[in-house]
Enzyme design. Structure first.
Site, PDB file in Angstrom:
ATOM      1  N   CYS A  65       0.960  -1.185   0.106  1.00  0.00           N
ATOM      2  CA  CYS A  65       0.084   0.003  -0.069  1.00  0.00           C
ATOM      3  C   CYS A  65       0.823   1.184   0.076  1.00  0.00           C
ATOM      4  O   CYS A  65       1.696   1.709  -1.091  1.00  0.00           O
ATOM      5  CB  CYS A  65      -0.871  -0.161   1.129  1.00  0.00           C
ATOM      6  SG  CYS A  65      -2.429   1.153   1.107  1.00  0.00           S
ATOM      7  N   HIS A  72      -3.662  -4.971   0.741  1.00  0.00           N
ATOM      8  CA  HIS A  72      -3.075  -5.237   2.065  1.00  0.00           C
ATOM      9  C   HIS A  72      -3.128  -6.776   2.002  1.00  0.00           C
ATOM     10  O   HIS A  72      -4.182  -7.480   2.629  1.00  0.00           O
ATOM     11  CB  HIS A  72      -3.604  -4.490   3.295  1.00  0.00           C
ATOM     12  CG  HIS A  72      -3.340  -3.153   3.515  1.00  0.00           C
ATOM     13  ND1 HIS A  72      -2.284  -2.791   4.407  1.00  0.00           N
ATOM     14  CD2 HIS A  72      -3.670  -2.024   2.816  1.00  0.00           C
ATOM     15  CE1 HIS A  72      -2.266  -1.511   4.345  1.00  0.00           C
ATOM     16  NE2 HIS A  72      -3.266  -1.164   3.394  1.00  0.00           N
ATOM     17  N   GLU A  87      -1.640  -8.701   4.092  1.00  0.00           N
ATOM     18  CA  GLU A  87      -1.485  -9.230   5.504  1.00  0.00           C
ATOM     19  C   GLU A  87      -2.972  -9.569   6.106  1.00  0.00           C
ATOM     20  O   GLU A  87      -3.063 -10.064   7.270  1.00  0.00           O
ATOM     21  CB  GLU A  87      -0.711  -8.142   6.412  1.00  0.00           C
ATOM     22  CG  GLU A  87      -1.273  -6.787   6.711  1.00  0.00           C
ATOM     23  CD  GLU A  87      -1.212  -5.701   5.701  1.00  0.00           C
ATOM     24  OE1 GLU A  87      -1.673  -4.537   6.224  1.00  0.00           O
ATOM     25  OE2 GLU A  87      -1.047  -6.301   4.628  1.00  0.00           O
TER      26      GLU A  87
END
Length: 303
Positions: free
Chosen positions: A125, A224, A226
């Site tokens: 990002c 993202h 994660e």
């Protein structure tokens, strides 16, 4: 079984993660601590890297320079916060009150070192954006929301809100195939690409969603990973980190072997010189056992 300090023991790659620094006033702490600062790292990065077999370490702003980066096997530039207008050489007010030029400087310095040392790098990002800026690129300060609102208001951080298509032959194509569906939590994006970077992923509205440095393990994604249920990009990073670690270990072993060979050659040369000196000494007459030459004296009238 190999011991903990055995050279044969498999080594887990060491991967560093950048974060942010903020005022402790936003924490639930005693008032006397609220004027201090704290370093913040979302734990999900460490969790995902650990799941793939890496050792995650979180970096404060003071962790910087080649002495650090040469010890790392890979680097993650995490998300959160706009790149500050001063970093972009813009004379405009910051739209994000959390923007921090200190973080910009820290991450740009890390990127520079990583590029020089060939360290694998993943920008996430904001991490994609600061990678682009570090290489001389520019950003769109605030995306139009007519077609897609990339901030995804009302969605949860893991909600996948739009598709991304990838360029054939790219690293992201190798990882994901033709495309994937991603979460989206940003309002800035790549405008002009930085030197050497190639755009390899796009949202349906044309916003750049992935960049990479062809021929190098350097990749940036606008979503993202994660927070997605499963994203293979961390497995890619750990493989790249392991390959980088193996390459550095081989180079170090070669340097040690070369040094040892050089030291052996010097030692052999010294020994040869000593032997030659000893041999010469053994052939030299000993003054204590040498008959002195008779001095010839001529006297008048005497033959």
């Amino acid at each position: 079984m190999s011991s903990w300090n055995s050279a044969d023991r498999p080594r887990r790659p060491l991967i560093a993660i950048t974060g942010r620094r903020a005022n402790a006033g936003r924490l639930y702490v005693e008032p006397r601590y609220r004027t201090r600062e704290f370093d913040m790292h979302y734990a999900d990065f460490a969790t995902r890297l650990d799941e793939q077999g890496a050792i995650p370490v979180q970096l404060p702003y003071e962790a910087i320079g080649p002495d650090l980066v040469e010890r790392l096997d890979a680097l993650v530039l995490s998300g959160g916060q706009d790149v500050h207008p001063t970093t972009l050489n813009l004379d405009t007010p910051a739209t994000d009150p959390d923007g921090d030029p200190r973080r910009d400087r820290h991450e740009i310095a890390l990127i520079t070192c990583a590029m020089e040392l060939g360290t694998p790098l993943l920008g996430i990002c904001r991490g994609l954006q600061i990678l682009n800026v570090a290489l001389g690129g520019t950003l769109i300060a605030d995306l139009d929301t007519t077609t897609i609102d990339h901030r995804s208001p009302g969605a949860q951080v893991a909600d996948e809100t739009h598709d991304v298509r990838f360029a054939a032959g790219s690293t992201v194509f190798d990882i994901f195939g033709e495309g994937t569906r991603v979460n989206s939590l940003h309002h800035q994006a790549v405008h002009r690409l930085g030197t050497g970077l190639a755009a390899t992923g796009w949202a349906p509205d044309g916003v750049v969603e992935a960049v990479e440095l062809p021929g190098a393990p350097v990749l940036g994604v606008q979503w993202h990973p994660e927070w997605r249920a499963h994203d293979p990009i961390f497995a890619w990073l750990v493989r790249a980190a392991s390959a980088h670690a193996a390459s550095r270990h081989a180079a170090s072993a070669h340097a040690v072997s070369h040094h040892a060979a050089s030291a052996h050659a010097v030692s052999h040369h010294a020994a040869s010189a000593h032997a030659a000196s000893h041999d010469a000494d053994s052939r030299r007459p000993d003054p204590a056992h040498t008959t002195p030459a008779r001095e010839e004296v001529k006297l008048d009238g005497v033959a």
